[in-house]
Scaffold this motif. Structure first.
Motif, PDB file in Angstrom:
ATOM      1  N   GLU A 165      26.129  31.877 -11.025  1.00  0.00           N
ATOM      2  CA  GLU A 165      26.578  32.175 -12.383  1.00  0.00           C
ATOM      3  C   GLU A 165      27.440  33.437 -12.385  1.00  0.00           C
ATOM      4  O   GLU A 165      27.105  34.444 -11.763  1.00  0.00           O
ATOM      5  N   LEU A 166      28.576  33.358 -13.052  1.00  0.00           N
ATOM      6  CA  LEU A 166      29.499  34.484 -13.071  1.00  0.00           C
ATOM      7  C   LEU A 166      28.913  35.613 -13.903  1.00  0.00           C
ATOM      8  O   LEU A 166      28.606  35.434 -15.076  1.00  0.00           O
ATOM      9  N   TYR A 167      28.790  36.736 -13.314  1.00  0.00           N
ATOM     10  CA  TYR A 167      28.308  37.909 -14.027  1.00  0.00           C
ATOM     11  C   TYR A 167      26.988  37.655 -14.735  1.00  0.00           C
ATOM     12  O   TYR A 167      26.785  38.014 -15.868  1.00  0.00           O
ATOM     13  N   GLY A 168      26.094  36.970 -14.066  1.00  0.00           N
ATOM     14  CA  GLY A 168      24.820  36.616 -14.696  1.00  0.00           C
ATOM     15  C   GLY A 168      23.829  37.754 -14.713  1.00  0.00           C
ATOM     16  O   GLY A 168      22.780  37.642 -15.332  1.00  0.00           O
ATOM     17  N   GLY A 169      24.130  38.815 -13.997  1.00  0.00           N
ATOM     18  CA  GLY A 169      23.214  39.936 -13.983  1.00  0.00           C
ATOM     19  C   GLY A 169      21.865  39.589 -13.377  1.00  0.00           C
ATOM     20  O   GLY A 169      20.862  40.227 -13.648  1.00  0.00           O
ATOM     21  N   GLY A 170      21.832  38.543 -12.565  1.00  0.00           N
ATOM     22  CA  GLY A 170      20.598  38.185 -11.890  1.00  0.00           C
ATOM     23  C   GLY A 170      19.664  37.321 -12.714  1.00  0.00           C
ATOM     24  O   GLY A 170      18.595  36.944 -12.255  1.00  0.00           O
ATOM     25  N   ASN A 228      21.616  44.452 -18.241  1.00  0.00           N
ATOM     26  CA  ASN A 228      22.634  44.652 -17.215  1.00  0.00           C
ATOM     27  C   ASN A 228      23.990  44.768 -17.884  1.00  0.00           C
ATOM     28  O   ASN A 228      24.304  43.966 -18.767  1.00  0.00           O
ATOM     29  N   THR A 232      23.901  41.579 -20.383  1.00  0.00           N
ATOM     30  CA  THR A 232      22.965  40.455 -20.251  1.00  0.00           C
ATOM     31  C   THR A 232      21.546  41.015 -20.234  1.00  0.00           C
ATOM     32  O   THR A 232      21.258  41.965 -19.516  1.00  0.00           O
ATOM     33  N   ASP A 272      29.977  42.757  -8.640  1.00  0.00           N
ATOM     34  CA  ASP A 272      30.956  41.673  -8.488  1.00  0.00           C
ATOM     35  C   ASP A 272      32.367  42.149  -8.838  1.00  0.00           C
ATOM     36  O   ASP A 272      33.206  41.360  -9.277  1.00  0.00           O
ATOM     37  N   LEU A 295      30.217  43.481 -21.070  1.00  0.00           N
ATOM     38  CA  LEU A 295      29.344  42.324 -20.988  1.00  0.00           C
ATOM     39  C   LEU A 295      27.925  42.802 -20.725  1.00  0.00           C
ATOM     40  O   LEU A 295      27.660  43.493 -19.740  1.00  0.00           O
TER      41      LEU A 295
END
Lengths: 286, 191
Positions: free
Chosen positions: B159-164, A88, A79, A111, A77
């Motif tokens: 937010e799940l896994y939003g990376g900030g 990221n 972002t 996380d 994943l």
């Protein structure tokens, strides 16, 4: 006597006008009924090709779980921060058997989580916080005759997420279990609110894919031609390039998965808490 | 045309409409609230919620409604959607969230935690709102007696896994449908 007759006439005319208004409103609402516009092809028995129709792609995604029994995959994943252009990355690892009734998911990064589901229980650990819970699997996560083809035609226009998918600890399970996205696209297409196009073919982790464009959200999906699993998705939105990408970096279907994978063992020093504490929100203190 | 005739006609018209309209009110347009996680406040709100209806459900479905009992708090913008009605016996509360039509900035994935008085069927599920714009999404069912204290769905803007990255958080209707069956009731969802 005349007054009584006027009241009677008034009631008659008023009621009739009310009924006519109701019929008019009802016919407007009936025109938004989409059940007659849903024509879903049968689950494709052969791999998709560049000549396949959008509807055939959706049919495969709708019942994608019929094409595999076990699966081992790693996804990345990514972002992107549109201001700094910084990317990221998080890796997510999946071991699924019995179509996902048995599941293990691990993610890395800040996380980082470990999730294990087996015959009777689900266990979930936040690795960095060293806390976990283990409970009997809630019934809503059981397969229980889940039939997306029937649901999309008779489910009243709602989207029904895959019961084995929606328990997984990631907001991206929809791409391994794409039935929910397919339902959304089928329903919105019937309402004239989708613009879906096949853009071409590609290969992702050595597997053939069809590239599907979901224009109104500006999403691109690389759909495995044999299984319907989405091997890469890019959310573009209003940006010039993708903002979020979820991409398979390895995937194997129908391989033997060792049963020990589905046994949960908490990390050393991890503390057991309740699921309520685990998912606690600020409102629980009020 | 005299006043008596007019008055009785208007009253009858209104009575007929109000008595029978709720049965088809689900087709009316819904509204949404926009919550900005930076401000942790409502930034806009429009319209009113569609009315409750119990028409067209199987007899085993005791009641149905759209929850409008919503609270929020800052700075995390957790939203709690409370069940309004309580019952003497346990029902399966089938739960749907509505994700409104919206374009532009990407939406994110958020956890939805559904709670009822029988904790064995409580659950948490992540929903990626980016995939379900303009949809009613069935998230599952809890079991219990309902009521605003022990029956609700919580969600927050983490937010799940939003990376900030900053993310929007859209909120619209939510429906709970108490039912004796583990299968969601047949119903046509509208906005």
């Amino acid at each position: 006597m005349k007054k009584f007759s006027d009241i009677l006439k008034g009631i008659t005319v008023g009621s009739l006008a009310g009924l006519i208004a109701l019929i008019a409103i009802h016919s407007v609402s009936a025109s938004s009924d989409i059940s007659g516009k849903l024509a879903i092809p049968a689950l494709p028995s052969k791999p998709l090709t560049i000549n396949s129709s959008v509807d055939e792609v959706l049919a495969l995604m709708l019942e994608s779980d019929q094409k595999w029994n076990s699966l081992i995959a790693a996804y990345q994943l990514s972002t992107r921060d549109l201001v700094t252009n910084e990317i990221n990355v998080q890796n997510q690892y999946f071991w699924l058997d019995k179509k996902g009734e048995w599941a293990r998911v691990e993610t890395d990064g800040p996380d980082s989580v470990l999730f294990v589901r087996n015959a009777a229980t689900i266990a979930y650990e936040k690795r960095n916080q060293k806390v976990y819970f283990q409970v009997q699997t809630p019934s809503t996560f059981k397969y229980d005759g889940f039939n997306p083809r029937d649901l999309v035609t008779n489910g009243g226009g709602a989207v029904y997420l895959h019961p084995y998918g929606k328990v997984l600890p990631t907001g991206y399970y929809d791409f391994i279990y794409p039935t929910g996205i397919a339902q959304s696209m089928i329903l919105n297409q019937a309402k004239g609110k989708e613009n879906l196009q096949i853009l071409g073919e590609d290969e992702v982790v050595g597997r053939k894919t069809i590239i599907l464009s979901r224009m109104y959200r500006n999403h691109l999906l690389w759909v495995d031609v044999e299984t319907g699993v989405v091997l890469r998705v890019q959310y573009v939105g209003e940006a010039d390039t993708w903002q979020v990408q979820f991409e398979a970096i390895s995937i194997e279907y129908d391989v033997r998965v060792d049963g020990s994978i589905f046994q949960f063992a908490p990390s050393k020093g991890a503390k057991k808490i309740t699921s309520t504490e685990f998912f606690k929100t600020s409102l629980d203190n009020q | 045309m005299n006043r008596t005739f007019l008055l009785s006609g208007i009253i009858s018209f209104v009575v007929v409409l109000t008595a029978m309209l709720p049965g088809i009110s689900y087709a009316t347009t819904g509204t949404y609230n926009y919550v900005n996680e930076k401000d942790s406040t409502y930034t806009s709100r429009s319209g009113s919620y569609t009315s409750v209806t119990t028409t067209g459900y199987p007899s085993s479905s005791k009641h149905a409604y759209q929850s409008t009992e919503r609270t929020f708090t800052g700075p995390n913008n957790t939203m709690r959607w409370k069940c309004k009605t309580s019952y003497a016996t346990e029902y399966n509360f089938h739960t749907y969230i509505a994700i409104p039509y919206n374009l532009g900035v990407l939406d994110g994935g958020y956890n939805y935690t559904a709670v009822n008085t029988n904790p064995s069927e409580n659950f948490t599920t992540p929903i990626n709102q980016e995939n379900y714009t303009n949809d009613w999404v069935y998230i599952g069912w809890t079991k219990g007696k309902g009521g605003s204290t022990g029956c609700y769905v919580d969600t927050d803007n983490k937010e799940l896994y939003g990376g900030g990255l900053d993310r929007e958080f859209w909120v619209d209707h939510m429906k709970y449908w108490p039912n004796t069956s583990p299968t969601p009731p047949a119903y046509t969802h509208g906005w």
